[in-house]
Design a protein around this motif. Structure first.
Motif, PDB file in Angstrom:
ATOM      1  N   LEU A 175       1.204  -1.248  -0.645  1.00  0.00           N
ATOM      2  CA  LEU A 175       0.287  -0.079  -0.226  1.00  0.00           C
ATOM      3  C   LEU A 175       1.357   1.226  -0.141  1.00  0.00           C
ATOM      4  CD1 LEU A 175      -3.212   1.148   0.110  1.00  0.00           C
ATOM      5  CD2 LEU A 175      -2.732   1.023   2.326  1.00  0.00           C
ATOM      6  N   THR A 176       1.904   0.944   1.134  1.00  0.00           N
ATOM      7  CA  THR A 176       3.090   2.217   0.338  1.00  0.00           C
ATOM      8  C   THR A 176       3.562   2.941  -0.492  1.00  0.00           C
ATOM      9  OG1 THR A 176       2.982   2.816   3.034  1.00  0.00           O
ATOM     10  CG2 THR A 176       5.161   3.402   1.917  1.00  0.00           C
ATOM     11  N   LEU A 177       3.593   1.549  -0.966  1.00  0.00           N
ATOM     12  CA  LEU A 177       4.344   1.688  -1.953  1.00  0.00           C
ATOM     13  C   LEU A 177       3.255   2.395  -3.624  1.00  0.00           C
ATOM     14  CD1 LEU A 177       6.372  -1.268  -2.194  1.00  0.00           C
ATOM     15  CD2 LEU A 177       7.636   0.571  -1.682  1.00  0.00           C
ATOM     16  N   VAL A 178       2.412   1.935  -3.386  1.00  0.00           N
ATOM     17  CA  VAL A 178       1.969   2.499  -4.285  1.00  0.00           C
ATOM     18  C   VAL A 178       1.042   4.362  -4.479  1.00  0.00           C
ATOM     19  CG1 VAL A 178      -0.886   2.256  -5.233  1.00  0.00           C
ATOM     20  CG2 VAL A 178       0.674   0.133  -5.205  1.00  0.00           C
ATOM     21  N   PHE A 221       2.287   6.550  -6.984  1.00  0.00           N
ATOM     22  CA  PHE A 221       0.870   7.711  -7.469  1.00  0.00           C
ATOM     23  C   PHE A 221       1.036   9.263  -7.248  1.00  0.00           C
ATOM     24  CE2 PHE A 221      -1.286   3.581  -8.536  1.00  0.00           C
ATOM     25  CZ  PHE A 221      -2.084   3.775  -9.540  1.00  0.00           C
ATOM     26  N   THR A 222       1.675   9.245  -5.648  1.00  0.00           N
ATOM     27  CA  THR A 222       2.354  10.620  -5.461  1.00  0.00           C
ATOM     28  C   THR A 222       3.226  11.032  -6.273  1.00  0.00           C
ATOM     29  OG1 THR A 222       1.598  10.123  -3.639  1.00  0.00           O
ATOM     30  CG2 THR A 222       2.925  12.200  -3.437  1.00  0.00           C
ATOM     31  N   TYR A 235       5.999  19.713  -8.922  1.00  0.00           N
ATOM     32  CA  TYR A 235       7.355  20.509  -8.044  1.00  0.00           C
ATOM     33  C   TYR A 235       8.435  20.788  -9.037  1.00  0.00           C
ATOM     34  CZ  TYR A 235      11.446  19.161  -5.229  1.00  0.00           C
ATOM     35  OH  TYR A 235      12.714  19.716  -4.823  1.00  0.00           O
ATOM     36  N   TRP A 236       8.377  19.783 -10.358  1.00  0.00           N
ATOM     37  CA  TRP A 236       9.777  20.403 -10.894  1.00  0.00           C
ATOM     38  C   TRP A 236       9.340  21.332 -11.997  1.00  0.00           C
ATOM     39  CZ3 TRP A 236       9.630  22.268 -16.207  1.00  0.00           C
ATOM     40  CH2 TRP A 236      11.581  21.716 -17.409  1.00  0.00           C
TER      41      TRP A 236
END
Length: 295
Positions: free
Chosen positions: A29-32, A36-37, A45-46
């Motif tokens: 869940l954290t990796l997904v 996506f973030t 951000y760039w």
């Protein structure tokens, strides 16, 4: 049967309670979520940090994650050199007109198809929805021919806001969205209004529209964001520098401006739509789901 045991999920509650199952679940869940973030926030951000860099630092490979010497004057230079105040005013003006025309005409069309039920109404609705299958780029040429010589009136609408407003009125998706919401309003309210002597227009104004604020908000936000992000059509019908939208104006100035100024101008142009979304995100979701469940 308990509510917990009756719920069907991809991973059972028993597996989640185990040490290994819980670790695997939260890791995936954290990796997904992080993936996506990064996919959505990374370009923003760039763009924001790129406006603080020099032209050489923007073009260098590999790129830097943060400017070595942040220069906030790029934003002020972009505002003055690219005449962003005029471009933003033009875009706000076109967006406000698009909202007004769509709310009035699309609401009237959806109300007629949903509650007044004219002859061949389903055929008309089907023909409208069929236009959604046509790629938008295919309609550019016939729309442009219509704009430069409006049938019957023989009026050239180039550099006129109506060249942007009128094509947006024929929006089958918004009409369908409004109709689906109006369908969820009980017919008993219409009958009660008729008993009290209210006509169709009075019923629309006093009963239907006050109940339809969520979906009207969604249509308004869609109209604003469409005008704000559109590039090809405003570039064709607004050739004068005095009537350009912000996206067309930034492109027109890109040839004679530095890269960091163009990036800074893009950041300034994106701020209004991001703010609108952050403020009205709950209204967008409630409007999209309103009317989807009847009963």
């Amino acid at each position: 049967m308990s509510q917990e045991s009756g719920a069907r999920t991809l991973i059972s509650q028993a597996q989640l309670r185990r040490g290994k199952g819980r670790f695997v679940y939260w890791t995936l869940l954290t990796l997904v979520v992080l993936g996506f973030t990064l996919a959505f926030v990374g370009p923003l951000y760039w763009m924001v940090t790129g406006a603080l860099k020099t032209g050489q630092e923007i073009a260098q490979t590999p790129p830097t994650l943060w400017p070595k010497d942040p220069d906030f004057s790029n934003y002020t230079d972009a505002w003055s050199n690219l005449n962003l105040a005029k471009l933003l005013f033009n875009t706000f003006y076109y967006a406000a007109g698009a909202v007004l025309f769509q709310l009035v005409l699309d609401t009237a069309a959806a109300y007629a198809l949903s509650k007044l039920r004219p002859i061949l109404g389903n055929v008309i609705l089907g023909a409208m929805l069929a236009t959604l299958m046509i790629p938008a780029i295919v309609l550019v040429v016939p729309q442009y021919v219509t704009v430069i010589d409006l049938p019957f009136a023989h009026v050239n609408m180039l550099d006129s806001p109506f060249a942007i407003w009128l094509p947006l009125v024929a929006n089958a998706f918004n009409i369908f969205l409004l109709k689906r919401f109006f369908d969820s309003i009980p017919d008993e309210l219409m009958a009660a209004a008729q008993v009290d002597g209210a006509g169709p227009l009075r019923t629309l104004w006093s009963i239907i529209l006050p109940m339809s604020r969520p979906i009207l908000g969604v249509v308004s936000i869609f109209a604003v964001t469409y005008v704000w992000k559109d590039f090809l059509w405003p570039k064709l019908v607004m050739p004068s520098p005095e009537t350009r939208t912000v996206s067309v104006g930034i492109y027109a100035f890109s040839g004679g401006s530095s890269m960091n100024e163009i990036v800074a101008a893009s950041v300034i142009a994106a701020i209004p739509t991001v703010v609108i979304f952050l403020i009205f995100q709950r209204n967008i979701m409630s409007g999209l789901t309103a009317g989807s469940v009847k009963g």
